[in-house]
Design a protein around this motif. Structure first.
Motif, PDB file in Angstrom:
ATOM      1  N   MET A  79       0.854  -1.172   0.000  1.00  0.00           N
ATOM      2  CA  MET A  79       0.000   0.000   0.000  1.00  0.00           C
ATOM      3  C   MET A  79       0.899   1.235   0.000  1.00  0.00           C
ATOM      4  N   LEU A  80       0.613   2.176  -0.906  1.00  0.00           N
ATOM      5  CA  LEU A  80       1.403   3.401  -1.022  1.00  0.00           C
ATOM      6  C   LEU A  80       0.762   4.533  -0.223  1.00  0.00           C
ATOM      7  N   PRO A  81       1.573   5.307   0.497  1.00  0.00           N
ATOM      8  CA  PRO A  81       1.017   6.420   1.277  1.00  0.00           C
ATOM      9  C   PRO A  81       1.040   7.740   0.499  1.00  0.00           C
ATOM     10  N   TRP A  82      -0.063   8.436   0.489  1.00  0.00           N
ATOM     11  CA  TRP A  82      -0.161   9.808  -0.003  1.00  0.00           C
ATOM     12  C   TRP A  82      -0.559  10.667   1.191  1.00  0.00           C
ATOM     13  N   ILE A  83       0.039  11.846   1.293  1.00  0.00           N
ATOM     14  CA  ILE A  83      -0.270  12.720   2.419  1.00  0.00           C
ATOM     15  C   ILE A  83      -0.634  14.103   1.900  1.00  0.00           C
ATOM     16  N   VAL A  84      -1.783  14.620   2.356  1.00  0.00           N
ATOM     17  CA  VAL A  84      -2.208  15.981   2.038  1.00  0.00           C
ATOM     18  C   VAL A  84      -1.739  16.860   3.200  1.00  0.00           C
ATOM     19  N   ARG A  85      -0.859  17.837   2.866  1.00  0.00           N
ATOM     20  CA  ARG A  85      -0.279  18.714   3.888  1.00  0.00           C
ATOM     21  C   ARG A  85      -0.650  20.169   3.630  1.00  0.00           C
ATOM     22  N   ARG A  86      -0.814  20.887   4.715  1.00  0.00           N
ATOM     23  CA  ARG A  86      -1.080  22.326   4.635  1.00  0.00           C
ATOM     24  C   ARG A  86       0.240  23.044   4.372  1.00  0.00           C
ATOM     25  N   THR A  87       0.257  23.990   3.427  1.00  0.00           N
ATOM     26  CA  THR A  87       1.452  24.776   3.152  1.00  0.00           C
ATOM     27  C   THR A  87       1.387  26.138   3.835  1.00  0.00           C
ATOM     28  N   ARG A  88       0.200  26.604   4.108  1.00  0.00           N
ATOM     29  CA  ARG A  88      -0.016  27.862   4.819  1.00  0.00           C
ATOM     30  C   ARG A  88      -1.418  27.806   5.414  1.00  0.00           C
ATOM     31  N   LEU A  89      -1.737  28.779   6.253  1.00  0.00           N
ATOM     32  CA  LEU A  89      -3.099  28.847   6.774  1.00  0.00           C
ATOM     33  C   LEU A  89      -4.035  29.264   5.649  1.00  0.00           C
ATOM     34  N   PRO A  90      -5.229  28.719   5.624  1.00  0.00           N
ATOM     35  CA  PRO A  90      -6.167  29.088   4.555  1.00  0.00           C
ATOM     36  C   PRO A  90      -6.679  30.516   4.736  1.00  0.00           C
ATOM     37  N   LEU A  91      -7.173  31.092   3.630  1.00  0.00           N
ATOM     38  CA  LEU A  91      -7.843  32.385   3.707  1.00  0.00           C
ATOM     39  C   LEU A  91      -9.216  32.182   4.316  1.00  0.00           C
ATOM     40  N   LEU A  92      -9.782  33.239   4.840  1.00  0.00           N
ATOM     41  CA  LEU A  92     -11.127  33.190   5.398  1.00  0.00           C
ATOM     42  C   LEU A  92     -12.086  33.828   4.410  1.00  0.00           C
ATOM     43  N   SER A  93     -13.205  33.181   4.176  1.00  0.00           N
ATOM     44  CA  SER A  93     -14.277  33.782   3.383  1.00  0.00           C
ATOM     45  C   SER A  93     -15.135  34.557   4.368  1.00  0.00           C
ATOM     46  N   LEU A  94     -14.847  35.855   4.446  1.00  0.00           N
ATOM     47  CA  LEU A  94     -15.460  36.719   5.439  1.00  0.00           C
ATOM     48  C   LEU A  94     -15.576  38.107   4.832  1.00  0.00           C
ATOM     49  N   ARG A  95     -16.789  38.649   4.774  1.00  0.00           N
ATOM     50  CA  ARG A  95     -17.010  39.946   4.125  1.00  0.00           C
ATOM     51  C   ARG A  95     -16.463  41.080   4.982  1.00  0.00           C
ATOM     52  N   CYS A  96     -15.680  41.959   4.348  1.00  0.00           N
ATOM     53  CA  CYS A  96     -15.120  43.131   5.007  1.00  0.00           C
ATOM     54  C   CYS A  96     -16.201  44.204   5.128  1.00  0.00           C
ATOM     55  N   VAL A  97     -16.277  44.875   6.275  1.00  0.00           N
ATOM     56  CA  VAL A  97     -17.301  45.906   6.472  1.00  0.00           C
ATOM     57  C   VAL A  97     -16.954  47.200   5.748  1.00  0.00           C
ATOM     58  N   ASP A  98     -15.680  47.405   5.382  1.00  0.00           N
ATOM     59  CA  ASP A  98     -15.282  48.630   4.680  1.00  0.00           C
ATOM     60  C   ASP A  98     -15.388  48.499   3.163  1.00  0.00           C
ATOM     61  N   CYS A  99     -14.683  47.522   2.591  1.00  0.00           N
ATOM     62  CA  CYS A  99     -14.595  47.447   1.125  1.00  0.00           C
ATOM     63  C   CYS A  99     -15.456  46.348   0.517  1.00  0.00           C
ATOM     64  N   ARG A 100     -16.133  45.564   1.325  1.00  0.00           N
ATOM     65  CA  ARG A 100     -17.022  44.468   0.898  1.00  0.00           C
ATOM     66  C   ARG A 100     -16.280  43.312   0.220  1.00  0.00           C
ATOM     67  N   SER A 101     -14.958  43.289   0.334  1.00  0.00           N
ATOM     68  CA  SER A 101     -14.189  42.149  -0.158  1.00  0.00           C
ATOM     69  C   SER A 101     -14.614  40.920   0.640  1.00  0.00           C
ATOM     70  N   GLU A 102     -14.426  39.740   0.068  1.00  0.00           N
ATOM     71  CA  GLU A 102     -14.872  38.528   0.753  1.00  0.00           C
ATOM     72  C   GLU A 102     -13.728  37.640   1.214  1.00  0.00           C
ATOM     73  N   SER A 103     -12.504  38.192   1.313  1.00  0.00           N
ATOM     74  CA  SER A 103     -11.369  37.393   1.762  1.00  0.00           C
ATOM     75  C   SER A 103     -10.604  38.114   2.849  1.00  0.00           C
ATOM     76  N   ALA A 104     -10.186  37.355   3.844  1.00  0.00           N
ATOM     77  CA  ALA A 104      -9.367  37.875   4.926  1.00  0.00           C
ATOM     78  C   ALA A 104      -8.291  36.855   5.245  1.00  0.00           C
ATOM     79  N   THR A 105      -7.241  37.301   5.911  1.00  0.00           N
ATOM     80  CA  THR A 105      -6.145  36.427   6.285  1.00  0.00           C
ATOM     81  C   THR A 105      -5.763  36.666   7.733  1.00  0.00           C
ATOM     82  N   THR A 106      -5.164  35.659   8.352  1.00  0.00           N
ATOM     83  CA  THR A 106      -4.672  35.842   9.711  1.00  0.00           C
ATOM     84  C   THR A 106      -3.268  36.416   9.697  1.00  0.00           C
ATOM     85  N   GLY A 107      -2.664  36.523   8.524  1.00  0.00           N
ATOM     86  CA  GLY A 107      -1.310  37.055   8.436  1.00  0.00           C
ATOM     87  C   GLY A 107      -0.362  36.218   9.267  1.00  0.00           C
ATOM     88  N   GLY A 108       0.379  36.891  10.170  1.00  0.00           N
ATOM     89  CA  GLY A 108       1.295  36.168  11.049  1.00  0.00           C
ATOM     90  C   GLY A 108       0.584  35.458  12.185  1.00  0.00           C
TER      91      GLY A 108
END
Length: 179
Positions: free
Chosen positions: A1-30
């Motif tokens: 049996m061969l192993p495949w591994i799904v790994r996170r490379t960074r934290l995902p973006l958040l689908s969250l509407r901004c109250v100022d510009c109405r963009s739908e993406s946010a990040t936690t940054g550091g």
């Protein structure tokens, strides 16, 4: 049996509407927490930043919780912005539900496969493991990993989960020999 591994490379973006510009993406940054004391009660927020206008918003992690009820190591992690604690809180489905956001995993993960698997006898059995709850469709993951078209995946793969339904749990599949 061969192993495949799904790994996170960074934290995902958040689908969250901004109250100022109405963009739908946010990040936690550091990844930063804000801890606020109100008498003997603590509030803990995870700070997120809009990817378009750079506005900072807060996601409630704990609200009006007695300081004595915190584990000292956890409280220290909040105060020093521990990256592991940021990751675990961001990936917590209860936090996402309470703060009304979802995670956008686009470009935030990779698939690690063994390099010399073609020497195996057909049919080949593969076990896929997830280090983080990355929601992917098995047919797309397998097509990416094997370099096949999705139609060929549907024809040559026998799998224990639905190939067209998103999953973030480990599964196994068998690759049948080509024509």
């Amino acid at each position: 049996m061969l192993p495949w591994i799904v790994r996170r490379t960074r934290l995902p973006l958040l689908s969250l509407r901004c109250v100022d510009c109405r963009s739908e993406s946010a990040t936690t940054g550091g990844g930063r927490f804000r801890v606020n004391a109100n008498g003997k009660l603590l509030d803990v927020w995870l700070l997120v930043r809009c990817v378009s206008c750079d506005r900072t918003s807060k996601l409630t992690v704990h609200e009006r919780k007695p300081a004595s009820s915190f584990d000292p190591a956890e409280l220290h992690g909040y105060n020093v912005n521990d990256p592991q604690l940021v990751s675990s809180r961001l990936l917590d489905p209860l936090l996402a539900h309470r703060n009304r956001f979802s995670l956008d995993w686009t470009g935030a993960w990779r698939l690690d496969t063994p390099s010399a698997w073609l020497d195996e006898a057909w049919p080949v059995r593969v076990e896929v493991a997830f280090e983080d709850p990355v929601p992917v469709r098995p047919e797309r993951l397998i097509a990416h990993g094997l370099g096949l078209s999705r139609n060929e995946v549907l024809r040559r793969i026998k799998c224990d989960v639905g190939l067209r339904r998103r999953t973030s749990a480990g599964f196994t599949f068998t690759v049948l020999a080509g024509d």
